[in-house]
Scaffold this active site. Structure first.
Site, PDB file in Angstrom:
ATOM      1  N   GLN A  10      -3.291 -24.246  41.892  1.00  0.00           N
ATOM      2  CA  GLN A  10      -3.357 -23.773  43.272  1.00  0.00           C
ATOM      3  C   GLN A  10      -1.983 -23.857  43.939  1.00  0.00           C
ATOM      4  O   GLN A  10      -1.245 -24.819  43.739  1.00  0.00           O
ATOM      5  CB  GLN A  10      -4.363 -24.598  44.064  1.00  0.00           C
ATOM      6  CG  GLN A  10      -5.799 -24.377  43.620  1.00  0.00           C
ATOM      7  CD  GLN A  10      -6.793 -25.074  44.505  1.00  0.00           C
ATOM      8  OE1 GLN A  10      -7.091 -24.626  45.605  1.00  0.00           O
ATOM      9  NE2 GLN A  10      -7.332 -26.184  44.029  1.00  0.00           N
ATOM     10  N   SER A  91      -3.259 -28.620  36.688  1.00  0.00           N
ATOM     11  CA  SER A  91      -4.487 -28.790  37.467  1.00  0.00           C
ATOM     12  C   SER A  91      -5.481 -27.687  37.121  1.00  0.00           C
ATOM     13  O   SER A  91      -5.958 -27.608  35.989  1.00  0.00           O
ATOM     14  CB  SER A  91      -4.139 -28.807  38.960  1.00  0.00           C
ATOM     15  OG  SER A  91      -5.275 -29.088  39.739  1.00  0.00           O
ATOM     16  N   LEU A  92      -5.819 -26.822  38.059  1.00  0.00           N
ATOM     17  CA  LEU A  92      -6.705 -25.686  37.788  1.00  0.00           C
ATOM     18  C   LEU A  92      -6.265 -24.916  36.552  1.00  0.00           C
ATOM     19  O   LEU A  92      -7.096 -24.425  35.778  1.00  0.00           O
ATOM     20  CB  LEU A  92      -6.723 -24.758  39.004  1.00  0.00           C
ATOM     21  CG  LEU A  92      -7.299 -23.362  38.799  1.00  0.00           C
ATOM     22  CD1 LEU A  92      -8.792 -23.424  38.561  1.00  0.00           C
ATOM     23  CD2 LEU A  92      -6.967 -22.467  39.985  1.00  0.00           C
ATOM     24  N   ARG A 116     -16.418 -25.995  40.653  1.00  0.00           N
ATOM     25  CA  ARG A 116     -15.428 -27.053  40.906  1.00  0.00           C
ATOM     26  C   ARG A 116     -14.844 -26.911  42.316  1.00  0.00           C
ATOM     27  O   ARG A 116     -14.727 -27.889  43.054  1.00  0.00           O
ATOM     28  CB  ARG A 116     -14.317 -26.958  39.852  1.00  0.00           C
ATOM     29  CG  ARG A 116     -13.185 -27.970  39.966  1.00  0.00           C
ATOM     30  CD  ARG A 116     -12.200 -27.679  38.844  1.00  0.00           C
ATOM     31  NE  ARG A 116     -11.105 -28.641  38.740  1.00  0.00           N
ATOM     32  CZ  ARG A 116      -9.887 -28.452  39.230  1.00  0.00           C
ATOM     33  NH1 ARG A 116      -9.603 -27.333  39.899  1.00  0.00           N
ATOM     34  NH2 ARG A 116      -8.937 -29.359  39.066  1.00  0.00           N
ATOM     35  N   HIS A 200      -6.987 -34.528  43.389  1.00  0.00           N
ATOM     36  CA  HIS A 200      -6.458 -35.495  42.423  1.00  0.00           C
ATOM     37  C   HIS A 200      -6.246 -36.872  43.053  1.00  0.00           C
ATOM     38  O   HIS A 200      -5.281 -37.574  42.751  1.00  0.00           O
ATOM     39  CB  HIS A 200      -5.161 -34.974  41.776  1.00  0.00           C
ATOM     40  CG  HIS A 200      -5.344 -33.665  41.088  1.00  0.00           C
ATOM     41  ND1 HIS A 200      -6.105 -33.538  39.948  1.00  0.00           N
ATOM     42  CD2 HIS A 200      -4.914 -32.415  41.391  1.00  0.00           C
ATOM     43  CE1 HIS A 200      -6.121 -32.272  39.574  1.00  0.00           C
ATOM     44  NE2 HIS A 200      -5.415 -31.566  40.437  1.00  0.00           N
ATOM     45  N   GLN A 249      -9.843 -35.555  35.436  1.00  0.00           N
ATOM     46  CA  GLN A 249      -8.744 -34.852  36.108  1.00  0.00           C
ATOM     47  C   GLN A 249      -8.974 -34.663  37.594  1.00  0.00           C
ATOM     48  O   GLN A 249      -8.031 -34.649  38.398  1.00  0.00           O
ATOM     49  CB  GLN A 249      -8.533 -33.495  35.433  1.00  0.00           C
ATOM     50  CG  GLN A 249      -7.344 -32.690  35.906  1.00  0.00           C
ATOM     51  CD  GLN A 249      -7.677 -31.217  36.034  1.00  0.00           C
ATOM     52  OE1 GLN A 249      -8.555 -30.835  36.801  1.00  0.00           O
ATOM     53  NE2 GLN A 249      -6.983 -30.394  35.254  1.00  0.00           N
TER      54      GLN A 249
END
Length: 313
Positions: A10, A91-92, A116, A200, A249
């Site tokens: 993101q 991340s994503l 998510r 996170h 994560q």
């Protein structure tokens, strides 16, 4: 030469981000159509028309950016088969990496990241969580500032993006206190980010618990190439480990610096960033200048990358 495919998270999104690529490569729109059908949402309209406020909402950003990254990959693959030595995502972006490695199908991945995003948006009420970028301060000093600022709230390092480039996350007031603490310790810059949640961080634990059943309902296949995971910064092809770490994560920091260092130590000398922009390339250059970075977000960038691949990078 050995290279990795890497996928952004993101922050890489923008309205109209793949318009030019879609004009040159029909597979881009085809990929968006496939992903849109899986979740009954017009992802291309979001990507191409926005508005930005809607595109930037995490429950929309996640499926759109996943699809954009994989559309760019498919455009690159339309010139011929690729042979990466590894994959990784920020991340994503780890979900896109898993699709590229054959662990997840596109339809399963887009359904997972849509869910998510919804769970992450619900985990912390709007305005109660925040993230901030801290530049020019070492990891230990940032961690110390977070501990000092936390009190009975949460604030902690969330993304280790590059040396001297860390993102923190937690309760809004605690993040503000940590910003001041980092400035007092000599940070070059410490500023709040325009994000929709404290990703996170421990505040995402409720989202992680709710997401467990979604991950367990999906079939994960062994990866065709090593996947460098966000949480461990280590490679694996084991489907159970790949699934389990996606759960961790959500509330654990992204170890991007360590991941790039590990790929460099394993002999990878180049990375191809699949998706819009060059956010990861900027980070990689700060981590290891010996690693060449190539982009795919425009027809011109993709053409140069394909030429580099054909020339052995």
């Amino acid at each position: 030469m050995a290279y990795a495919l890497v996928f952004p998270g993101q922050g890489a999104q923008s309205v109209g981000m793949l318009d030019a690529l879609a004009e040159a490569y029909p597979v881009v729109r085809e990929t968006f159509a496939e992903a849109s059908d899986a979740i009954d949402l017009d992802l291309w309209r979001l990507a191409s028309e926005g508005p930005a406020e809607l595109l930037d909402a995490t429950e929309q950003t996640q499926p759109v950016l996943l699809t954009a990254s994989l559309a760019a990959l498919r455009a690159l693959e339309s010139h011929g088969a690729l042979a990466p030595a590894a994959v990784a995502g920020h991340s994503l972006g780890e979900y896109a990496a898993l699709v590229a490695a054959g662990t997840l199908s596109l339809s399963d991945a887009v359904r997972l990241v849509r869910r998510r995003g919804l769970l992450m948006a619900e985990a912390v009420p709007a305005g109660q969580g925040a993230m901030a970028a801290i530049l020019g301060l070492d990891d230990d000093a940032i961690a110390e500032a977070c501990v000092e600022a936390a009190g009975d709230e949460v604030v902690s390092p969330a993304n280790f993006n590059a040396p001297g480039q860390i993102v923190i996350a937690g309760h809004s007031a605690a993040v503000e206190r940590a910003i001041e603490g980092c400035k007092a310790r000599g940070a070059k810059r410490a500023m709040a980010l325009r994000v929709s949640g404290p990703f996170h961080s421990a505040l995402m634990a409720p989202a992680a618990e709710a997401f467990r059943a979604d991950l367990e309902a999906v079939s994960f296949q062994p990866a065709t190439v090593p996947v460098y995971q966000n949480v461990t910064a280590a490679p694996t092809q084991d489907p159970t480990a790949l699934r389990d770490q996606l759960l961790v994560q959500l509330s654990a920091p992204v170890q991007w610096t360590r991941s790039v260092q590990a790929m460099g130590a394993a002999g990878l000398t180049a990375m191809v960033e699949c998706g819009p922009g060059a956010v990861l390339a900027t980070m990689v250059r700060r981590i290891d200048k010996a690693i060449a970075c190539h982009a795919t977000g425009t027809p011109e960038a993709l053409g140069k990358t394909r030429e580099a691949l054909e020339a052995g990078l």
